[in-house]
Design a protein around this motif. Structure first.
Motif, PDB file in Angstrom:
ATOM      1  N   THR A 157       0.829  -1.200   0.000  1.00 25.19           N
ATOM      2  CA  THR A 157       0.000   0.000   0.000  1.00 25.19           C
ATOM      3  C   THR A 157       0.867   1.255   0.000  1.00 25.19           C
ATOM      4  N   SER A 158       1.899   1.280   0.834  1.00 27.40           N
ATOM      5  CA  SER A 158       2.818   2.418   0.871  1.00 27.40           C
ATOM      6  C   SER A 158       3.481   2.625  -0.485  1.00 27.40           C
ATOM      7  N   PHE A 159       3.865   1.543  -1.095  1.00 27.11           N
ATOM      8  CA  PHE A 159       4.524   1.540  -2.402  1.00 27.11           C
ATOM      9  C   PHE A 159       3.638   2.165  -3.478  1.00 27.11           C
ATOM     10  N   LEU A 160       2.375   1.771  -3.515  1.00 28.12           N
ATOM     11  CA  LEU A 160       1.475   2.252  -4.556  1.00 28.12           C
ATOM     12  C   LEU A 160       0.983   3.671  -4.293  1.00 28.12           C
ATOM     13  N   VAL A 161       0.730   4.004  -3.033  1.00 22.09           N
ATOM     14  CA  VAL A 161       0.222   5.330  -2.703  1.00 22.09           C
ATOM     15  C   VAL A 161       1.310   6.389  -2.860  1.00 22.09           C
ATOM     16  N   ILE A 234      -6.580   0.433  -2.700  1.00 21.52           N
ATOM     17  CA  ILE A 234      -5.296   1.071  -2.392  1.00 21.52           C
ATOM     18  C   ILE A 234      -5.082   2.318  -3.236  1.00 21.52           C
ATOM     19  N   THR A 235      -5.277   2.183  -4.543  1.00 23.77           N
ATOM     20  CA  THR A 235      -4.903   3.277  -5.448  1.00 23.77           C
ATOM     21  C   THR A 235      -5.949   4.390  -5.506  1.00 23.77           C
ATOM     22  N   SER A 236      -7.003   4.271  -4.721  1.00 22.53           N
ATOM     23  CA  SER A 236      -7.964   5.372  -4.608  1.00 22.53           C
ATOM     24  C   SER A 236      -7.804   6.124  -3.292  1.00 22.53           C
ATOM     25  N   LEU A 237      -6.784   5.746  -2.500  1.00 22.79           N
ATOM     26  CA  LEU A 237      -6.544   6.420  -1.219  1.00 22.79           C
ATOM     27  C   LEU A 237      -5.807   7.745  -1.430  1.00 22.79           C
ATOM     28  N   PRO A 238      -6.297   8.846  -0.879  1.00 18.33           N
ATOM     29  CA  PRO A 238      -5.560  10.109  -0.977  1.00 18.33           C
ATOM     30  C   PRO A 238      -4.294  10.117  -0.122  1.00 18.33           C
ATOM     31  N   SER A 239      -4.305   9.333   0.955  1.00 22.75           N
ATOM     32  CA  SER A 239      -3.113   9.217   1.813  1.00 22.75           C
ATOM     33  C   SER A 239      -3.201   7.905   2.586  1.00 22.75           C
ATOM     34  N   TYR A 240      -2.082   7.540   3.209  1.00 17.89           N
ATOM     35  CA  TYR A 240      -2.043   6.277   3.945  1.00 17.89           C
ATOM     36  C   TYR A 240      -1.032   6.383   5.071  1.00 17.89           C
ATOM     37  N   THR A 241      -1.411   5.894   6.247  1.00 20.00           N
ATOM     38  CA  THR A 241      -0.484   5.850   7.376  1.00 20.00           C
ATOM     39  C   THR A 241       0.000   4.418   7.566  1.00 20.00           C
ATOM     40  N   ALA A 242       1.281   4.208   7.338  1.00 22.54           N
ATOM     41  CA  ALA A 242       1.885   2.886   7.505  1.00 22.54           C
ATOM     42  C   ALA A 242       2.379   2.732   8.942  1.00 22.54           C
ATOM     43  N   VAL A 243       2.069   1.599   9.523  1.00 23.62           N
ATOM     44  CA  VAL A 243       2.521   1.289  10.882  1.00 23.62           C
ATOM     45  C   VAL A 243       3.321  -0.008  10.828  1.00 23.62           C
ATOM     46  N   LYS A 253       5.463   4.980  12.623  1.00 20.01           N
ATOM     47  CA  LYS A 253       4.315   5.433  11.844  1.00 20.01           C
ATOM     48  C   LYS A 253       4.789   6.441  10.807  1.00 20.01           C
ATOM     49  N   LYS A 254       4.376   6.227   9.570  1.00 23.42           N
ATOM     50  CA  LYS A 254       4.731   7.165   8.510  1.00 23.42           C
ATOM     51  C   LYS A 254       3.489   7.477   7.687  1.00 23.42           C
ATOM     52  N   LEU A 255       3.260   8.763   7.456  1.00 20.40           N
ATOM     53  CA  LEU A 255       2.131   9.203   6.651  1.00 20.40           C
ATOM     54  C   LEU A 255       2.600   9.435   5.216  1.00 20.40           C
ATOM     55  N   TYR A 256       1.945   8.758   4.284  1.00 22.66           N
ATOM     56  CA  TYR A 256       2.292   8.876   2.871  1.00 22.66           C
ATOM     57  C   TYR A 256       1.118   9.475   2.108  1.00 22.66           C
ATOM     58  N   GLU A 257       1.379  10.537   1.348  1.00 23.68           N
ATOM     59  CA  GLU A 257       0.348  11.177   0.533  1.00 23.68           C
ATOM     60  C   GLU A 257       0.424  10.665  -0.896  1.00 23.68           C
ATOM     61  N   ASN A 258      -0.727  10.444  -1.500  1.00 20.89           N
ATOM     62  CA  ASN A 258      -0.769   9.931  -2.862  1.00 20.89           C
ATOM     63  C   ASN A 258      -0.123  10.919  -3.837  1.00 20.89           C
ATOM     64  N   THR A 259       0.533  10.378  -4.842  1.00 25.51           N
ATOM     65  CA  THR A 259       1.186  11.211  -5.854  1.00 25.51           C
ATOM     66  C   THR A 259       0.211  11.691  -6.931  1.00 25.51           C
ATOM     67  N   ASP A 260      -1.020  11.164  -6.929  1.00 24.89           N
ATOM     68  CA  ASP A 260      -2.035  11.536  -7.910  1.00 24.89           C
ATOM     69  C   ASP A 260      -2.743  12.813  -7.447  1.00 24.89           C
ATOM     70  N   LYS A 261      -2.604  13.880  -8.205  1.00 26.47           N
ATOM     71  CA  LYS A 261      -3.160  15.176  -7.803  1.00 26.47           C
ATOM     72  C   LYS A 261      -4.684  15.208  -7.840  1.00 26.47           C
ATOM     73  N   TYR A 262      -5.307  14.292  -8.569  1.00 23.94           N
ATOM     74  CA  TYR A 262      -6.764  14.200  -8.507  1.00 23.94           C
ATOM     75  C   TYR A 262      -7.206  13.760  -7.110  1.00 23.94           C
ATOM     76  N   LEU A 263      -6.459  12.824  -6.544  1.00 20.74           N
ATOM     77  CA  LEU A 263      -6.825  12.278  -5.236  1.00 20.74           C
ATOM     78  C   LEU A 263      -6.511  13.238  -4.097  1.00 20.74           C
ATOM     79  N   THR A 264      -5.496  14.059  -4.257  1.00 23.52           N
ATOM     80  CA  THR A 264      -5.149  15.012  -3.202  1.00 23.52           C
ATOM     81  C   THR A 264      -5.961  16.296  -3.304  1.00 23.52           C
TER      82      THR A 264
END
Length: 326
Positions: A157-161, A234-243, A253-264
């Protein structure tokens, strides 16, 4: 199945394909349900181009090279572009879809496909020295450390987001033991889909002269991934917190923001369009790339791909323009 039966089956399939078709300028692969290898299914002739069907029990829009670029549009300036209605298997717009292009992080779509097919989502992955010391200046990273222990689905999930290249190495090593072995699996899986223009040498898409694909091959991969509900989630998430745990067993804990500007929310989707999945990719060689799966109010689903746009603004303006087409 003996050779005579195979031949008859192939001829019947070919006749069905020629009669059916997917739109005025495309054809439809109808795949044999009992095919166990590429040699078991029909070759499909589209004008002067021969297409090899693969053991895949779905419909795929096959676009003859002669029909690519026949429709000009001065608003589409990227090198490779495809917009397909996958509900009706109809090509709406195609440009440069068989050109050999660098994929950047669109590579991660193929990596994800291998992970869904061969990975155990409940596995614990220990991050290696190689994964945590990628050593490529400017590479996007999840900033994993050697010895981190992270659940496979959290890593994927972290990888894709966030598109972290270090996470790609960790996934590849966990599944295949090395990136080279993993790339071999990727290429074999893509060949099964008919993605014959692709050669991948890594799991993340960082530049390599021998790492390339085409817009059409990216379409084939995304079309296959659309089957996986977890991929869509997974790929529709605007962000994801990996634990996960570090090498000393402490929680990280790391917060990852999606690279897709539509989602953000930095870019607005056209009215009536819902984004179901997407993946970005950017390097100097690849330019700016985006592949999305979307749905409109008419319940039709679309795959739209733009590769080698000259800027992010150009990328999203072209993508939004295409998403309005039907």
């Amino acid at each position: 199945m003996n050779r005579y039966t195979k031949t008859i089956t192939s001829l019947l399939l070919l006749l069905i394909i020629i009669i059916s078709g997917c739109g005025s300028s495309t054809e439809l692969h109808m795949y044999s349900s009992d095919a166990s290898s590429v040699s078991d299914v029909a070759s499909v002739i589209g004008n002067s181009t021969i297409y090899k069907a693969t053991p895949y029990n779905e419909k795929v829009c096959v676009i003859p090279k002669e029909s690519v670029g026949t429709t000009e549009d001065d608003k589409i300036v990227a090198q490779g572009v495809l917009h397909v209605d996958i509900t009706d298997n109809k090509m709406i717009f195609a440009k440069g879809i068989y050109d050999k292009l660098y994929p950047a992080s669109l590579t991660k779509l193929a990596t994800a496909l291998v992970c869904f097919k061969y990975g155990n989502m409940n596995d614990n992955v220990t991050v290696s020295y190689n994964a945590s010391h990628l050593g490529v200046p400017g590479a996007k990273l999840c900033f994993l450390q050697e010895g981190d222990v992270i659940k496979f689905d959290v890593l994927l999930t972290s990888f894709l987001v966030y598109s972290g290249n270090d996470a790609g190495v960790a996934l590849a090593e966990h599944i295949a033991g090395s990136e080279k072995a993993f790339a071999d699996i990727m290429n074999k899986e893509l060949s099964k889909l008919g993605a014959v223009t692709t050669n991948y040498v890594n799991s993340h898409g960082l530049p390599d002269d021998n790492h390339y694909t085409s817009v059409y091959d990216v379409y084939l991969v995304l079309n296959e991934l659309a089957k996986y509900e977890q991929f869509l989630e997974i790929t529709s998430l605007p962000s994801y917190t990996a634990v996960f745990k570090d090498s000393a067993g402490r929680e990280v804990k790391k917060l990852y923001e999606n690279t897709d500007k539509y989602l953000t929310g930095e870019e607005k989707l056209p009215k009536g369009v819902t984004l179901l999945a997407g993946k970005t990719g950017t390097t100097t060689a690849a330019g700016n790339c985006l592949a999305v799966l979307s749905e409109k109010k008419n319940s039709h689903k679309y795959i739209t791909i733009v590769m080698k746009a000259y800027s992010y603004d150009s990328l999203y303006s072209q993508m939004s323009y295409l998403l309005k087409k039907k």
